[in-house]
Design a protein around this motif. Structure first.
Motif, PDB file in Angstrom:
ATOM      1  N   ALA A 157       0.830  -1.206   0.000  1.00  0.00           N
ATOM      2  CA  ALA A 157       0.000   0.000   0.000  1.00  0.00           C
ATOM      3  C   ALA A 157       0.868   1.260   0.000  1.00  0.00           C
ATOM      4  O   ALA A 157       0.584   2.224  -0.733  1.00  0.00           O
ATOM      5  CB  ALA A 157      -0.926  -0.010   1.215  1.00  0.00           C
ATOM      6  N   SER A 163      -4.536   2.612  -0.079  1.00  0.00           N
ATOM      7  CA  SER A 163      -4.892   2.177   1.264  1.00  0.00           C
ATOM      8  C   SER A 163      -4.776   0.661   1.355  1.00  0.00           C
ATOM      9  O   SER A 163      -4.799  -0.044   0.341  1.00  0.00           O
ATOM     10  CB  SER A 163      -6.324   2.598   1.598  1.00  0.00           C
ATOM     11  OG  SER A 163      -7.249   1.866   0.809  1.00  0.00           O
ATOM     12  N   GLU A 165      -6.999  -1.285   2.464  1.00  0.00           N
ATOM     13  CA  GLU A 165      -8.277  -1.842   2.010  1.00  0.00           C
ATOM     14  C   GLU A 165      -8.301  -1.992   0.496  1.00  0.00           C
ATOM     15  O   GLU A 165      -8.804  -2.995  -0.041  1.00  0.00           O
ATOM     16  CB  GLU A 165      -9.437  -0.938   2.461  1.00  0.00           C
ATOM     17  CG  GLU A 165      -9.712  -0.923   3.953  1.00  0.00           C
ATOM     18  CD  GLU A 165      -8.634  -0.149   4.743  1.00  0.00           C
ATOM     19  OE1 GLU A 165      -7.930   0.675   4.112  1.00  0.00           O
ATOM     20  OE2 GLU A 165      -8.518  -0.375   5.962  1.00  0.00           O
ATOM     21  N   GLU A 166      -7.740  -1.011  -0.222  1.00  0.00           N
ATOM     22  CA  GLU A 166      -7.715  -1.092  -1.681  1.00  0.00           C
ATOM     23  C   GLU A 166      -6.792  -2.212  -2.147  1.00  0.00           C
ATOM     24  O   GLU A 166      -7.082  -2.913  -3.120  1.00  0.00           O
ATOM     25  CB  GLU A 166      -7.272   0.250  -2.271  1.00  0.00           C
ATOM     26  CG  GLU A 166      -8.326   1.339  -2.137  1.00  0.00           C
ATOM     27  CD  GLU A 166      -7.782   2.717  -2.441  1.00  0.00           C
ATOM     28  OE1 GLU A 166      -8.554   3.549  -2.948  1.00  0.00           O
ATOM     29  OE2 GLU A 166      -6.587   2.973  -2.163  1.00  0.00           O
TER      30      GLU A 166
END
Length: 303
Positions: A157, A163, A165-166
């Motif tokens: 990341a 992020s 999460e991405e």
């Protein structure tokens, strides 16, 4: 649509077809290129295309994880190759493979992005960047094709300015294709499907081509920015080239004008840069609009 598990077999078939045509020696390539550019010799054109089809297949193979049909990826790569041969100028002193690499890659990437809906969404710039760079970044960090630990996901990341999460979302999208590459293939089951994919490691020629492309883009951006006045240059860079674009309101306060006036200045500057870039490259090779040149390249150009 061909399933991803069929990709290795299809890639092997396309590679075998491409390998039927011999590679050209520099002097052969130069002679054929001149025959094409000077006399529009169709046989010379065909030889140039055929001798570089293995490069097109290799580039297409790198996007096999997208889930799009391998045959379509190879077809798009060949279209890029044909465009490159049509425009190749042997008098400039570099090899056709170096010139064609950008055209092939651009054609395949455009096809993948236009079919992004097949990946169940992912239309943000960050997810697109993750899609094209996640696996390469993992390899550079020594992370193999498996579910990453929290620490590894954080490393990726950070490297890709995304992020966690991405990163996890894109990892999840790749999960099914990745597992399918580990199935046993061959009469005795002594190979995995992934063994049949083209090597993802860039050749020396590809690395040189990428560096040449970066230098060319840097030069284009540097030249284009000289066409702007100080205020235009600052507003254009703040809005289009910064990692975190400055808001219209912030710039309006800084210059004591309305947000609409800042928008007008930005729009005018953008058009000037586009015209300058296009004027410089129309006779050489296609280039993306200024924002697509990349903020990293643009930042170096302004340094």
């Amino acid at each position: 649509m061909a399933s991803y598990t069929e990709s290795p077999e299809l890639l092997r078939s396309f590679t075998a077809q491409a390998n039927r045509y011999p590679m050209l020696r520099p002097e052969q390539e130069d002679r054929l290129a001149r025959d094409w550019t000077e006399r529009q010799d169709r046989r010379a054109f065909d030889q140039l295309v055929h001798s570089h089809m293995r490069l097109a297949v290799k580039v297409a193979a790198k996007y096999a994880r997208s889930g799009l049909p391998v045959a379509d990826l190879v077809s798009e790569a060949n279209i890029g190759l044909i465009k490159a041969v049509q425009r190749f100028d042997p008098t400039r002193g570099f090899r056709l493979a170096t010139y064609a690499l950008w055209w092939i890659r651009a054609e395949v990437q455009s096809f993948v992005l236009h079919n992004w809906s097949l990946l169940k969404g992912g239309n943000t710039a960050t997810l697109k960047r993750l899609f094209f760079n996640l696996r390469q970044t993992q390899r550079k960090l020594g992370i193999h094709d498996r579910i990453m630990s929290d620490e590894e996901a954080a490393q990726v990341a950070e490297k890709l300015s995304a992020s966690i999460e991405e990163v996890r979302e894109m990892e999840h999208r790749f999960a099914t294709p990745v597992s399918s590459l580990n199935v046993q293939v061959g009469e005795e089951g002594d190979h995995e499907a992934i063994d049949l994919l083209a090597d993802d490691q860039d050749s020396v020629e590809e690395r040189l081509a990428e560096q040449g492309e970066l230098n060319a883009r840097r030069a284009l951006m540097t030249d284009a920015l000289t066409q702007l006045g100080d205020r235009e240059r600052h507003i254009f860079a703040a809005r289009n080239l910064a990692d975190q674009p400055v808001t219209l309101e912030t710039l309006a306060r800084q210059y004591g004008v309305s947000k609409e006036r800042i928008r007008q200045i930005e729009s005018g500057a953008y058009k000037k840069v586009v015209r300058r870039v296009r004027a410089q490259v129309d006779t050489v090779a296609p280039m993306p609009p200024p924002m697509a040149l990349g903020r990293r390249t643009a930042a170096m150009a302004m340094a």
